[in-house]
Write a protein that holds these residues in place. Structure first.
Motif, mmCIF file in Angstrom:
data_model
loop_
_atom_site.group_PDB
_atom_site.id
_atom_site.type_symbol
_atom_site.label_atom_id
_atom_site.label_comp_id
_atom_site.label_asym_id
_atom_site.label_seq_id
_atom_site.Cartn_x
_atom_site.Cartn_y
_atom_site.Cartn_z
ATOM 1 N N VAL A 107 -34.990 -7.325 28.914
ATOM 2 C CA VAL A 107 -35.506 -7.575 27.709
ATOM 3 C C VAL A 107 -35.928 -6.791 25.775
ATOM 4 N N THR A 108 -35.568 -5.438 26.228
ATOM 5 C CA THR A 108 -35.394 -4.954 25.226
ATOM 6 C C THR A 108 -34.225 -5.786 24.279
ATOM 7 N N ASP A 109 -33.247 -5.985 25.069
ATOM 8 C CA ASP A 109 -31.874 -6.305 23.615
ATOM 9 C C ASP A 109 -32.816 -7.579 22.683
ATOM 10 N N HIS A 110 -33.675 -8.205 23.304
ATOM 11 C CA HIS A 110 -34.068 -9.205 22.263
ATOM 12 C C HIS A 110 -35.765 -8.591 21.763
ATOM 13 N N LEU A 111 -36.234 -7.711 21.384
ATOM 14 C CA LEU A 111 -37.169 -6.851 20.447
ATOM 15 C C LEU A 111 -36.208 -6.029 19.823
ATOM 16 N N PRO A 112 -37.783 -5.877 18.575
ATOM 17 C CA PRO A 112 -36.998 -5.787 17.140
ATOM 18 C C PRO A 112 -36.373 -3.862 17.431
ATOM 19 N N VAL A 113 -35.309 -3.433 16.270
ATOM 20 C CA VAL A 113 -35.062 -2.445 16.606
ATOM 21 C C VAL A 113 -35.878 -0.826 16.695
ATOM 22 N N ASN A 114 -36.988 -1.374 15.911
ATOM 23 C CA ASN A 114 -38.215 -0.336 15.474
ATOM 24 C C ASN A 114 -39.238 -0.730 16.481
ATOM 25 N N SER A 115 -39.064 -0.350 17.355
ATOM 26 C CA SER A 115 -40.075 -0.720 18.205
ATOM 27 C C SER A 115 -40.672 0.073 19.100
ATOM 28 N N ARG A 116 -42.262 0.332 19.297
ATOM 29 C CA ARG A 116 -42.644 0.510 20.318
ATOM 30 C C ARG A 116 -43.455 -0.007 21.180
ATOM 31 N N LYS A 117 -43.557 0.768 22.554
ATOM 32 C CA LYS A 117 -44.046 -0.977 23.479
ATOM 33 C C LYS A 117 -44.701 0.200 24.718
ATOM 34 N N VAL A 118 -45.883 -0.592 24.278
ATOM 35 C CA VAL A 118 -46.958 0.352 24.431
ATOM 36 C C VAL A 118 -47.427 -0.271 26.215
ATOM 37 N N GLY A 119 -47.356 0.026 26.986
ATOM 38 C CA GLY A 119 -47.907 -1.343 28.491
ATOM 39 C C GLY A 119 -49.147 -0.888 28.750
ATOM 40 N N LEU A 120 -50.364 -1.641 29.120
ATOM 41 C CA LEU A 120 -51.533 -1.395 29.615
ATOM 42 C C LEU A 120 -52.121 -1.491 31.278
ATOM 43 N N SER A 121 -52.744 -0.395 31.362
ATOM 44 C CA SER A 121 -53.222 -0.666 32.774
ATOM 45 C C SER A 121 -54.332 0.443 32.825
ATOM 46 N N PHE A 122 -54.907 -0.114 33.893
ATOM 47 C CA PHE A 122 -56.762 0.365 34.274
ATOM 48 C C PHE A 122 -56.061 1.973 34.628
ATOM 49 N N SER A 123 -55.570 2.029 35.537
ATOM 50 C CA SER A 123 -54.991 3.377 36.539
ATOM 51 C C SER A 123 -53.554 4.766 35.365
ATOM 52 N N SER A 124 -54.128 4.139 33.521
ATOM 53 C CA SER A 124 -53.571 4.622 33.362
ATOM 54 C C SER A 124 -54.588 6.247 32.856
ATOM 55 N N PRO A 125 -54.135 7.293 32.580
ATOM 56 C CA PRO A 125 -55.099 8.947 32.499
ATOM 57 C C PRO A 125 -55.297 8.767 31.026
ATOM 58 N N LYS A 126 -54.163 7.743 30.295
ATOM 59 C CA LYS A 126 -54.772 7.735 28.564
ATOM 60 C C LYS A 126 -55.843 6.555 28.104
ATOM 61 N N ALA A 127 -57.126 6.862 27.972
ATOM 62 C CA ALA A 127 -58.784 6.039 27.542
ATOM 63 C C ALA A 127 -58.523 5.975 26.320
ATOM 64 N N VAL A 128 -58.247 5.623 25.724
ATOM 65 C CA VAL A 128 -58.321 4.842 23.549
ATOM 66 C C VAL A 128 -59.273 3.201 24.252
ATOM 67 N N GLN A 129 -59.917 3.949 22.722
ATOM 68 C CA GLN A 129 -60.590 3.057 21.813
ATOM 69 C C GLN A 129 -58.906 1.551 20.980
ATOM 70 N N ILE A 130 -59.175 0.159 21.851
ATOM 71 C CA ILE A 130 -58.049 -0.180 21.366
ATOM 72 C C ILE A 130 -57.532 -0.304 19.508
ATOM 73 N N SER A 131 -59.018 -0.829 18.688
ATOM 74 C CA SER A 131 -58.705 -0.857 17.345
ATOM 75 C C SER A 131 -58.390 1.085 16.965
ATOM 76 N N ASP A 132 -59.013 1.792 17.736
ATOM 77 C CA ASP A 132 -58.825 3.044 16.379
ATOM 78 C C ASP A 132 -56.707 2.993 17.597
ATOM 79 N N TYR A 133 -56.655 3.573 19.224
ATOM 80 C CA TYR A 133 -54.867 3.053 18.339
ATOM 81 C C TYR A 133 -54.148 2.389 17.879
ATOM 82 N N LEU A 134 -54.787 1.484 17.352
ATOM 83 C CA LEU A 134 -53.728 0.570 16.289
ATOM 84 C C LEU A 134 -53.857 1.366 14.805
#
Length: 239
Positions: free
Chosen positions: A155-182
């Motif tokens: 799938v990475t062949d079809h994504l823009p070159v200058n892209s940040r790929k962000v995964g979502l997981s409840f188990s991630s230790p990095k908890a964020v407010q999505i509005s602040d993150y964006l």
């Protein structure tokens, strides 16, 4: 992007999308957990994205769906997702039927590549795979734009070159407010969100740049995507 499990099989001589309501007996006979097969999660995720103001404003480039079998599908923003589960399953079942041949051929690719005498057969199979990768569902009006089509991995062949790929997981230790993150995101980057469209488990991909949690509670794919859409709409002042 929404990764999800293997979802289709021949049942009663018909290729069907598997779900726990209609195919529980079939799945149990195969020693499979019926609740691992949840097409309504994929449908809800797509409905949340396609009906958002973000999509209507033209700020969504595409949605990619990858099955557990490795089938990769590109869904264009103009696609109308059926609102009933039955219609959605019929659409996806007809589409995925074309992928069946690829899933049969793929396990033998190593054998063909190691036997030069089978080069003609290998050429024929590669030609068939190429045709299957061109399979698509087109719009009825206009110029027949391809709305739903099978594409080649990764799938990475079809994504823009200058892209940040962000995964979502409840188990991630990095908890964020999505509005602040964006708000803190680089305005020159294209953001790609990777969300798991399955009943349980977590995404397992090696190409994400960041893994975040947007809630202290487990959320469904549709809810996560709705939060993301609303946050982006506010960031870009889409009313």
């Amino acid at each position: 992007m929404c990764p999800f499990l293997q979802v289709a099989a021949f049942v009663d001589k018909k290729y069907q999308i598997l779900n726990p309501d209609e195919h529980a007996s079939y799945l149990r006979r195969k020693y499979l957990n019926p609740y691992d097969y949840r097409p309504e999660i994929v449908q809800e995720a797509l409905l949340q994205i396609m009906s958002s103001r973000l999509c209507m404003a033209g700020r969504l480039r595409a949605v990619f769906i990858r099955t557990d079998e490795g089938i990769l599908i590109r869904v264009e923003p103009q696609t109308l997702i059926p609102k009933t589960l039955g219609s959605f399953c019929n659409m996806m079942g007809n589409f995925l039927y074309s992928c069946l041949y690829y899933s049969i051929i793929h396990p033998y690719s190593w054998f063909l590549s190691s036997h030069p005498c089978l080069s003609l057969l290998k050429y024929s199979i590669n030609f068939l795979v190429e045709l299957l990768q061109k399979f698509s569902i087109k719009s009825k009006g206009g110029h027949g734009k391809k709305l739903l089509r099978l594409i080649q991995n990764p799938v990475t062949d079809h994504l823009p070159v200058n892209s940040r790929k962000v995964g979502l997981s409840f188990s991630s230790p990095k908890a964020v407010q999505i509005s602040d993150y964006l708000s803190d995101a680089n305005c020159h980057e294209n953001i790609v969100f990777v969300v798991g469209a399955m009943g349980h488990g977590k995404i397992d991909v090696d190409y994400i740049d960041d893994l975040i949690s947007v809630s202290g509670y487990p959320l469904g794919a549709g809810t996560c995507l709705r939060r993301i859409c609303i946050a982006l709409e506010r960031k870009w002042k889409i009313h």
